[in-house]
Design an enzyme around this catalytic site. Sequence first.
Site, mmCIF file in Angstrom:
data_model
loop_
_atom_site.group_PDB
_atom_site.id
_atom_site.type_symbol
_atom_site.label_atom_id
_atom_site.label_comp_id
_atom_site.label_asym_id
_atom_site.label_seq_id
_atom_site.Cartn_x
_atom_site.Cartn_y
_atom_site.Cartn_z
ATOM 1 N N SER A 50 44.322 43.527 38.427
ATOM 2 C CA SER A 50 43.883 43.061 37.106
ATOM 3 C C SER A 50 42.843 43.964 36.457
ATOM 4 O O SER A 50 42.716 43.989 35.237
ATOM 5 C CB SER A 50 43.342 41.638 37.212
ATOM 6 N N LYS A 93 42.077 41.872 30.110
ATOM 7 C CA LYS A 93 41.558 40.986 29.063
ATOM 8 C C LYS A 93 41.855 41.479 27.648
ATOM 9 O O LYS A 93 41.987 40.697 26.727
ATOM 10 C CB LYS A 93 40.056 40.764 29.254
ATOM 11 N N GLU A 131 32.768 33.243 24.004
ATOM 12 C CA GLU A 131 31.697 33.056 24.978
ATOM 13 C C GLU A 131 31.970 34.016 26.130
ATOM 14 O O GLU A 131 33.102 34.462 26.317
ATOM 15 C CB GLU A 131 31.660 31.620 25.507
HETATM 16 C C1 LIG Z 1 38.159 38.132 34.010
HETATM 17 C C2 LIG Z 1 38.868 38.822 35.097
HETATM 18 C C3 LIG Z 1 39.668 38.119 36.021
HETATM 19 C C4 LIG Z 1 39.792 36.618 36.045
HETATM 20 O O1 LIG Z 1 40.335 36.044 34.907
HETATM 21 P P1 LIG Z 1 41.811 35.430 34.868
HETATM 22 O O2 LIG Z 1 41.839 34.721 33.564
HETATM 23 O O3 LIG Z 1 41.978 34.534 36.042
HETATM 24 O O4 LIG Z 1 42.753 36.574 34.916
HETATM 25 C C5 LIG Z 1 40.342 38.842 36.986
HETATM 26 N N1 LIG Z 1 40.255 40.182 37.061
HETATM 27 C C6 LIG Z 1 39.496 40.889 36.201
HETATM 28 C C7 LIG Z 1 39.424 42.363 36.353
HETATM 29 C C8 LIG Z 1 38.780 40.233 35.195
HETATM 30 O O5 LIG Z 1 38.036 40.943 34.341
#
Ligand SMILES: *Cc1c(COP(=O)(O)O)cnc(C)c1O
Length: 408
Positions: free
Chosen positions: A392, A100, A122
Amino acid sequence: MTDQMYIKTNVTNVPNERGYYGEFGGRFVPETIIPALDELEEAYAEAMADPEFHQELAYLQRTYTGRPTPITHAKRLSEYLGGAQIYLKREDLAHTGAHKINNALGQGLLAKRMGKKRIIAETGAGQHGVGTATAMALLGLDCHVYMGSVDIARQQPNVFRMKLLGANVIPVESGSKTLKDAINEAMRDWVTNVETTFYLLGSALGPHPYPMIVRDFQSVIGTEAREQIQEMTGRLPDVCMACVGGGSNAIGLFHAFRDDEDVELIGIEAGGHGIESGEHASRFSDFDISRPGILHGTRSYVMQNSDGQIMETHSVSAGLDYPSVGPEHAHLRSLERAFYTMATDEEALEAFQKLSKLEGIIPALESSHAVAEVIKRAPKMPKDSVILVNLSGRGDKDLDTVIGILGQ
Ligand SMILES: *Cc1c(COP(=O)(O)O)cnc(C)c1O
């Protein structure tokens, strides 16, 4: 023009000048917001054409976020599954422990360039709020985060983090007091204070140009990974996988591979308690309750009842627990350029433990959904094939949740 060329053109050149990805996307917002979106679109185009903007962002990515994040060959997991070689793109190693920050820094720099010193965002579980508060502390911008009071009660550590980072957390008491109410309040704030205020949107969602901007700032994931995987394996992967909440980490990975027709793109949604249960967030798996509609300013698949009321969703992972999905994913799916499947809470929890034990990497519960699909698919693939999966985020933030479930 052959059909294939037509499809290729549409995969590459989206959105169009009106912000559409095929039949998805667009701008479904009150008239008062349109000038602000126009201003943002113009400022973004100028920034993208300015080498100094790119240099400044690249500098922060390198010296603050810790980019490029590495790719790890998950040798023991690959061996254990007995099929494809599995490679992990390590967004869990980015500062704050998830992808993020890539978007928050990009939009923060853009806000600064536009002379907007007041930033609003938000947040649901607090991850986007923390990412934004972090980037705003770094850039010295005034940060206000809308958060439903139910979420505030559930997510105390992230609320404390945001406050520590200097953000003002504004409780939202309307509706169900969760994410969608927080989004409504943030939009209302933006309409009122549009002269001074930049709305920092957290996923590849919302009215045009947001889905494009977020995709572009996250595409550093795929751009790096495409080069790294070729260096490590001498070729492109057979499959790219990523979990899909709003869709930003997945589109960030997929974007660099969109024209590599032999690379299969697979997004994994939250299957929650299973599709039959109705308690999930699989916008692309359950067409009894998911169909094209409008939510938060964009047209995409939306989970809704027959009256068009937005459904309550469920996932063990807060980041995937959202009733709609970014419009570019709806488009890639309709072109059959990308495919979407789901993993249940249970499968994600199993993957969470497998990766921890076999690789010494505790993944975020969101990312564990992608790992769950790897576990299903890798054994069926030849040993010299390659899966690239986007990790992610890291799982430290999820330990309480997992202890709560596995402790029983
Ligand atoms: C917020 C988040 C997601 C989901 O958000 P996307 O916009 O679909 O990437 C996935 N993995 C992590 C670690 C997150 O913090």
